[in-house]
Motif scaffolding. Sequence first.
Motif, PDB file in Angstrom:
ATOM      1  N   ALA A 121     -10.656   3.913  -2.708  1.00 41.63           N
ATOM      2  CA  ALA A 121      -9.973   4.692  -2.162  1.00 41.63           C
ATOM      3  C   ALA A 121      -9.986   5.824  -3.308  1.00 41.63           C
ATOM      4  CB  ALA A 121      -8.825   4.763  -1.166  1.00 41.63           C
TER       5      ALA A 121
ATOM      6  N   CYS B 132      -5.363  -5.716  -0.932  1.00 43.27           N
ATOM      7  CA  CYS B 132      -4.581  -4.435  -0.774  1.00 43.27           C
ATOM      8  C   CYS B 132      -5.412  -3.565  -2.224  1.00 43.27           C
ATOM      9  CB  CYS B 132      -2.746  -4.131  -0.335  1.00 43.27           C
ATOM     10  SG  CYS B 132      -2.262  -2.953  -0.828  1.00 43.27           S
TER      11      CYS B 132
ATOM     12  N   HIS C 244       0.733   6.839  -6.896  1.00 41.71           N
ATOM     13  CA  HIS C 244       0.040   7.530  -7.431  1.00 41.71           C
ATOM     14  C   HIS C 244       0.587   9.399  -7.094  1.00 41.71           C
ATOM     15  CE1 HIS C 244      -4.220   8.426  -7.728  1.00 41.71           C
ATOM     16  NE2 HIS C 244      -3.523   8.926  -6.859  1.00 41.71           N
ATOM     17  N   ARG C 245       0.829   9.292  -5.549  1.00 39.06           N
ATOM     18  CA  ARG C 245       0.912  10.958  -5.253  1.00 39.06           C
ATOM     19  C   ARG C 245       2.403  11.050  -6.916  1.00 39.06           C
ATOM     20  NH1 ARG C 245       2.421   9.944  -0.292  1.00 39.06           N
ATOM     21  NH2 ARG C 245       4.157   9.583  -0.526  1.00 39.06           N
TER      22      ARG C 245
ATOM     23  N   GLU D 114       1.182   3.996  -3.199  1.00 41.49           N
ATOM     24  CA  GLU D 114       0.507   5.546  -2.532  1.00 41.49           C
ATOM     25  C   GLU D 114       1.495   5.961  -2.978  1.00 41.49           C
ATOM     26  OE1 GLU D 114       0.204   5.157   1.423  1.00 41.49           O
ATOM     27  OE2 GLU D 114      -1.671   4.397   1.545  1.00 41.49           O
TER      28      GLU D 114
ATOM     29  N   ALA E 106       0.976  -1.164   0.341  1.00 43.82           N
ATOM     30  CA  ALA E 106      -0.005  -0.141  -0.086  1.00 43.82           C
ATOM     31  C   ALA E 106       0.751   1.349  -0.177  1.00 43.82           C
ATOM     32  CB  ALA E 106      -1.144  -0.503   1.078  1.00 43.82           C
ATOM     33  N   SER E 107       2.148   0.961   1.026  1.00 41.90           N
ATOM     34  CA  SER E 107       3.183   2.614   0.802  1.00 41.90           C
ATOM     35  C   SER E 107       3.554   2.409  -0.071  1.00 41.90           C
ATOM     36  CB  SER E 107       3.609   2.201   1.376  1.00 41.90           C
ATOM     37  OG  SER E 107       4.473   3.459   2.516  1.00 41.90           O
TER      38      SER E 107
ATOM     39  N   MET F 192      -7.878   4.923  -6.203  1.00 41.73           N
ATOM     40  CA  MET F 192      -6.882   4.714  -6.994  1.00 41.73           C
ATOM     41  C   MET F 192      -6.844   3.413  -8.556  1.00 41.73           C
ATOM     42  SD  MET F 192      -3.450   3.474  -4.921  1.00 41.73           S
ATOM     43  CE  MET F 192      -2.994   4.893  -3.262  1.00 41.73           C
TER      44      MET F 192
ATOM     45  N   LEU G 205      -8.120  -0.180  -2.157  1.00 39.77           N
ATOM     46  CA  LEU G 205      -6.955   1.074  -2.941  1.00 39.77           C
ATOM     47  C   LEU G 205      -8.129   1.353  -4.033  1.00 39.77           C
ATOM     48  CD1 LEU G 205      -3.078   0.420  -2.597  1.00 39.77           C
ATOM     49  CD2 LEU G 205      -4.148   2.288  -0.447  1.00 39.77           C
TER      50      LEU G 205
END
Length: 325
Positions: free
Chosen positions: A234, A227, A187-188, A184, A180-181, A236, A231
């Motif tokens: 959320a 997972c 994605h960011r 993220e 997940a990290s 993604m 996401l």
Amino acid sequence: MAAPCIALTPGEPAGIGPDVLLAAAQRDWPAALVAIADPQLLAKRAEQLGLAIELTEYRGGETTLHRPGCLPVLPTGLAADVVPGELNSANARYVLEALDRAVDGCLSGEFSAMVTGPVQKSIINAGGVPFSGHTEYLAERCATEQVVMMLAAEALRVALVTTHLPLSSVPTAINAELLASVLEIIHRDFQSKYGIDSPAIAVLGLNPHAGEDGHLGSEERDFIIPCLEQLRAAGMNLRGPLPADTAFNADTLAWADVFLAMYHDQGLPVLKYAGFGSAINITLGLPIVRTSVDHGTALPLAGSGDAKAGSMIAAINEALALSKS
């Protein structure tokens, strides 16, 4: 508007890093370039390569566009003379001093980005400095808890959940929190650095056939699929887990902005086949822009004139593109 200023570190002085840096300096660039290196090393290597180069001393605040064959140098002194192709652990700290200066300049805004040449991990460790690689070193220097290694060959991009681990260590290293990290961060950074509002990420499975419903491994069923579902909920844009042997097909290649491989040799053979000689390395998650060549020091080629500068040129181009965002 001032031109972006890109810091270049040649890496291992006995390798081809100085060669490809000097070759790239022969070209036109819509930016200011600054080499952080020993000027005598660059002058001697240019002479060995038969390259005409005017080396000037960088005095800070370079804003003029690069002129082919002219290179400002921020002096960093070698501890020992360099013979191309012959490693010397006395120069290990020289390599790291150049990296430190580039990082400091990027963090302060003096440099728009940094582009790194290849280093020899073994000789840095032999010089008394624990060193596992550029990616980990730069994360520590930037006080960044986690970063993601991504390689690119033109439009094909492959990021990694784990990097330089023995294959036997991979399954226990990956868990839902790490996955997940990593997603993220990807994605960011694709939003902030690539300007893609909803980056499309194709996630490979860990096991053959992505586990085949638990018959070929349980990781997909136990935590990878949950997972990804969480996401997606959320917001993604994810596809997967995909079987690695069929993931790089025309449909997914057209859809995906980036592929996420679970381990080094799962995704990188495809990328290096697609772009050998011109692939590059990009570190996601840093507060600065860092790109790099995707090749080693190639010690036998140092000073020979046979080293190809395609990866260095591509890394500078990528640094320029990312620095604009």
